[in-house]
Motif scaffolding. Structure first.
Motif, PDB file in Angstrom:
ATOM      1  N   GLN A  63       0.868  -1.184   0.000  1.00 35.37           N
ATOM      2  CA  GLN A  63       0.000   0.000   0.000  1.00 35.37           C
ATOM      3  C   GLN A  63       0.900   1.229   0.000  1.00 35.37           C
ATOM      4  O   GLN A  63       1.538   1.535   1.001  1.00 35.37           O
ATOM      5  N   ASP A 108      -0.888   0.758 -12.334  1.00 32.58           N
ATOM      6  CA  ASP A 108      -2.119   1.541 -12.250  1.00 32.58           C
ATOM      7  C   ASP A 108      -2.139   2.356 -10.963  1.00 32.58           C
ATOM      8  O   ASP A 108      -1.537   1.982  -9.957  1.00 32.58           O
ATOM      9  N   LYS A 109      -2.835   3.465 -10.996  1.00 31.64           N
ATOM     10  CA  LYS A 109      -2.939   4.334  -9.827  1.00 31.64           C
ATOM     11  C   LYS A 109      -4.400   4.730  -9.638  1.00 31.64           C
ATOM     12  O   LYS A 109      -5.209   4.677 -10.569  1.00 31.64           O
ATOM     13  N   PRO A 110      -4.758   5.149  -8.425  1.00 29.45           N
ATOM     14  CA  PRO A 110      -6.137   5.582  -8.178  1.00 29.45           C
ATOM     15  C   PRO A 110      -6.488   6.782  -9.049  1.00 29.45           C
ATOM     16  O   PRO A 110      -5.661   7.667  -9.291  1.00 29.45           O
ATOM     17  N   GLU A 152     -10.979   3.969  -0.336  1.00 32.09           N
ATOM     18  CA  GLU A 152     -10.636   2.939  -1.315  1.00 32.09           C
ATOM     19  C   GLU A 152      -9.349   3.298  -2.056  1.00 32.09           C
ATOM     20  O   GLU A 152      -8.474   2.446  -2.259  1.00 32.09           O
ATOM     21  N   SER A 153      -9.205   4.556  -2.442  1.00 32.71           N
ATOM     22  CA  SER A 153      -8.000   4.986  -3.155  1.00 32.71           C
ATOM     23  C   SER A 153      -6.768   4.903  -2.264  1.00 32.71           C
ATOM     24  O   SER A 153      -5.688   4.513  -2.723  1.00 32.71           O
ATOM     25  N   ASP A 154      -6.922   5.280  -0.988  1.00 32.55           N
ATOM     26  CA  ASP A 154      -5.782   5.232  -0.070  1.00 32.55           C
ATOM     27  C   ASP A 154      -5.361   3.800   0.256  1.00 32.55           C
ATOM     28  O   ASP A 154      -4.224   3.564   0.676  1.00 32.55           O
ATOM     29  N   ASN A 155      -6.274   2.849   0.081  1.00 33.11           N
ATOM     30  CA  ASN A 155      -5.945   1.447   0.325  1.00 33.11           C
ATOM     31  C   ASN A 155      -5.545   0.714  -0.955  1.00 33.11           C
ATOM     32  O   ASN A 155      -5.426  -0.512  -0.960  1.00 33.11           O
ATOM     33  N   HIS A 156      -5.377   1.470  -2.022  1.00 38.25           N
ATOM     34  CA  HIS A 156      -4.941   0.887  -3.294  1.00 38.25           C
ATOM     35  C   HIS A 156      -3.599   0.172  -3.111  1.00 38.25           C
ATOM     36  O   HIS A 156      -2.689   0.671  -2.442  1.00 38.25           O
ATOM     37  N   THR A 157      -3.488  -1.009  -3.697  1.00 43.14           N
ATOM     38  CA  THR A 157      -2.284  -1.829  -3.566  1.00 43.14           C
ATOM     39  C   THR A 157      -1.573  -1.940  -4.910  1.00 43.14           C
ATOM     40  O   THR A 157      -2.216  -2.112  -5.958  1.00 43.14           O
TER      41      THR A 157
END
Length: 663
Positions: free
Chosen positions: A546, A593-595, A649-654
């Protein structure tokens, strides 16, 4: 006549005269138990309640005991228990109190479903300290009700004696953490001979609810009631508790109260005359102002230099970090004028504000004292024709056709800002002729910035380790400084460790440096080294990570599907993160990929950028989040919740790093 200070002065005279008007209130016997209540299987007010108060009664009497004012409250509550959760929540009782309050005559009993009664033993009551903050201890009389079980009724009563006290702007709640079928408050005002105070009378005002008209009772009491009162439940980011909770304000007035359209102009003119002498300018103040301004040319530059002097060169003895004890502060002689504050180089918060106003006046500006509310407590309502909700004050200085607001008496508040509790509020500018309400501005998000940087090394086993810096400005810095300034260095370090480990339980924090804790002007800064084993998850040849390091472990802000209260954020703010990760040799970014960024009508903005530097040597993650709103109606909850769900959700993007095949 207006003004709480006048009332306090009048009552002080009454105490000095020493009226012998003591009205003791004896405890009463237990009320009979209604068999229907004992047989109740389900609550009446809220169908899913685990416990419900059948009644909650409080008798409040102002009196004199041997020449000393006091308020005596007799509390009595009866509660029906429906479930095991109700048993757990209601069995342990804490009666909290502070200062000169005494809690006596505690009695209680449990009535079991079969009608048998178990009395609370006197030796079951003990005293304990709940919390200690800045030298003040919040204590409690604690006890466990005996033999509580679902279907039982518990009841207890106690006497609360508030010494050296009168019901002068006291708040009385109608809501508890459980629903209540019947609430009753009975009040007995201080009885005075007309010779001393012919028009002194007790007054009340209800907030956030409606009560029944007062009924006269025996022994000089008058009572009001409320039925079927729902439980009060906190929600994340709701308005101040007393802005939404049902409560009654009790106070004394002299003469008939004016209507708001007449009260506020009169009050503003009286306040102007009251403060005029406190802002007096003499030759010493004029000379000092000229010296401070120096070569500054613009009005903004001039005011900033005066402001910085007051905030950094005058010791604020009201501040808990001043090095003075409460007793030492109480013994300090008051400054009679701005010149005194200037000469002594020290003053209380309001004296520093007065000095700034006098210096601004000496520099050719028009300065006024403004009265303002505290929206951290309640939202000011001008329809209440009383100064109770205008308990704070600031300084207004006119620049062109506009008023600018300042508060150097709040040590850590930057130039051009007020405490967050006083921004975005109506402020009454006191004037000899035309007092006027003006809205104080709201500081933009970039003024309250949390800037976070981390330079970390990622190991093949998923550990990250490196150096971190977190810098706070604006309202964020004020809060951090107030939280830390009277703690020891060891306590400050432990608070930081607790903050990090609350998000990442395996984190080890070392080499801590905490900067500018008591500096009025500089940002509050944390610097530390951190190691977090297992931060990234290793699966085969892949590491799942993360990148939003500073958001790791933070739960979703809003989880409930529905909401009762408005949404309330204290101030706009902004976050700016840069996380640089040195990658283990042989690993490369596998999913780039990124948020997606989003922009919610200029109320919220989110953007992430990621890049790899060199030949898979470093990974850099940049994140910006801005929120620029204060309050939303309950009907907007779904939309606001959606924004924060997208953020979470974006901050928890892996992202994934893959190990290359061996050559």
């Amino acid at each position: 006549m207006t003004g709480r200070l006048f009332l306090r002065a009048l009552l002080a005279v009454i105490v000095f005269i020493g009226l012998a008007n003591s009205s003791a209130f004896a405890g009463e016997d237990w009320k009979p138990i209604d068999p229907a209540h004992l047989a109740m299987k389900t609550p009446l007010v809220e169908p899913d309640a685990d416990a419900e108060a059948i009644f909650w009664e409080v008798r409040v009497a102002d009196d004199m005991s041997y020449g000393d004012l006091r308020t005596v409250l007799n509390h009595y509550i009866r509660i029906k228990i429906f479930t095991e959760r109700g048993k757990e929540s209601q069995s342990q009782v804490d009666i909290a109190y502070l200062g000169n309050i005494k809690i006596t005559d505690i009695a209680g009993r449990t009535i079991k479903p079969d009608g048998s009664i178990i009395e609370l033993k006197k030796d079951a009551v003990f005293e304990r300290t709940i919390v200690k903050v800045s030298g003040a201890k919040l204590k409690a009389k604690s006890f466990a009700m005996p033999a509580v079980e679902p279907g039982a009724i518990i009841e207890y009563r106690w006497k609360e004696v508030r010494g050296n006290h009168l019901s002068l702007y006291d708040r009385y709640q109608f809501q508890r953490e459980i629903p209540v079928q019947f609430v009753k408050y009975s009040f007995k005002p201080l009885s005075l001979s007309g010779y001393y105070a012919p028009n002194l009378q007790m007054s009340v005002r209800m907030f956030n609810g409606r009560f029944e008209p007062f009924q006269k009772e025996k022994d000089g009491f008058s009572s009001t009631t409320m039925k079927n009162v729902p439980a009060f439940r906190e929600e994340p980011h709701m308005p101040p508790e007393d802005q939404v909770r049902t409560w009654l304000l009790v106070y004394y007035t002299i003469d008939q109260q004016l209507s708001p359209d007449k009260f506020w102009p009169k009050y503003g003119r009286e306040q102007y005359e009251e403060y005029k002498k406190k802002l007096k300018v003499n030759d010493d103040v004029k000379k000092a102002a000229a010296t401070m301004i120096g070569d500054a040319t613009t009005p903004e530059q001039k005011l900033e230099r005066l402001y910085d002097f007051c905030r950094t060169k005058i010791k604020n003895v009201s501040d808990d970090a001043s090095g003075l004890t409460a007793d030492e502060r109480a013994k300090l002689k008051a400054n009679e004028s701005p010149a005194d504050t200037l000469k002594r180089g020290m003053g209380r918060s309001h004296e520093i504000d007065y000095l700034f106003a006098a210096l601004a006046t000496a520099a050719g500006f028009e300065a006024r004292v403004v009265r303002i509310g505290d929206r951290g407590d309640t939202f000011f309502d001008p329809s209440f024709a009383d100064d109770y909700m205008l308990g704070s004050y600031d300084i207004a200085v006119k620049l062109g056709n506009d008023w600018r607001f300042f508060d150097p008496g709040s040590t850590y508040v930057p130039f051009g800002m007020l405490r967050w509790q006083e921004e975005g509020q109506r402020a009454l500018i006191c004037d000899a002729k035309e007092p006027v309400f003006v809205m104080t501005p709201l500081s933009p998000p970039e003024k309250s910035l949390e800037k976070r940087t981390a330079t970390l090394t990622l190991s093949e086993d998923g550990t990250v380790e490196g150096d971190v810096q977190i810098e706070y400005t604006g309202h964020l810095a004020v809060i951090k400084k107030e939280e830390n300034d009277d703690d020891s260095p060891e306590q400050r370090e432990q608070s930081l460790r607790d903050m990090i480990k609350a998000r990442m339980s395996t984190a080890e924090v070392s080499d801590i440096k905490i900067e500018n804790v008591t500096d009025p002007a500089k940002p509050f800064i944390y610097r530390f080294h951190v190691s977090v084993p297992g931060y990234a998850q290793r699966t085969g040849k892949r590491l799942f990570l993360q990148p939003a390091f500073f958001e790791k472990g933070i739960p979703a802000l809003f989880t409930a599907s529905q909401r009762k209260h408005q949404l309330y954020f204290h101030y706009p703010w902004m976050e700016n993160d840069t996380v640089t990760i040195n990658l283990p040799k042989g690993f490369a970014l596998d999913n780039p990929d990124k948020p997606a960024p989003f922009n919610a009508s200029d109320l919220a903005k989110y953007e992430v950028n990621m890049k790899v530097i060199g030949k898979n040597e470093q990974f850099v993650y940049n994140r910006t989040w801005m929120f620029n709103a204060l309050i939303f109606p309950q009907a907007s909850y779904a939309g606001v919740k959606k924004v924060f769900e997208a953020l979470h959700e974006s901050d928890n993007h892996t992202i994934t790093f893959k190990q290359a095949a061996a050559q």
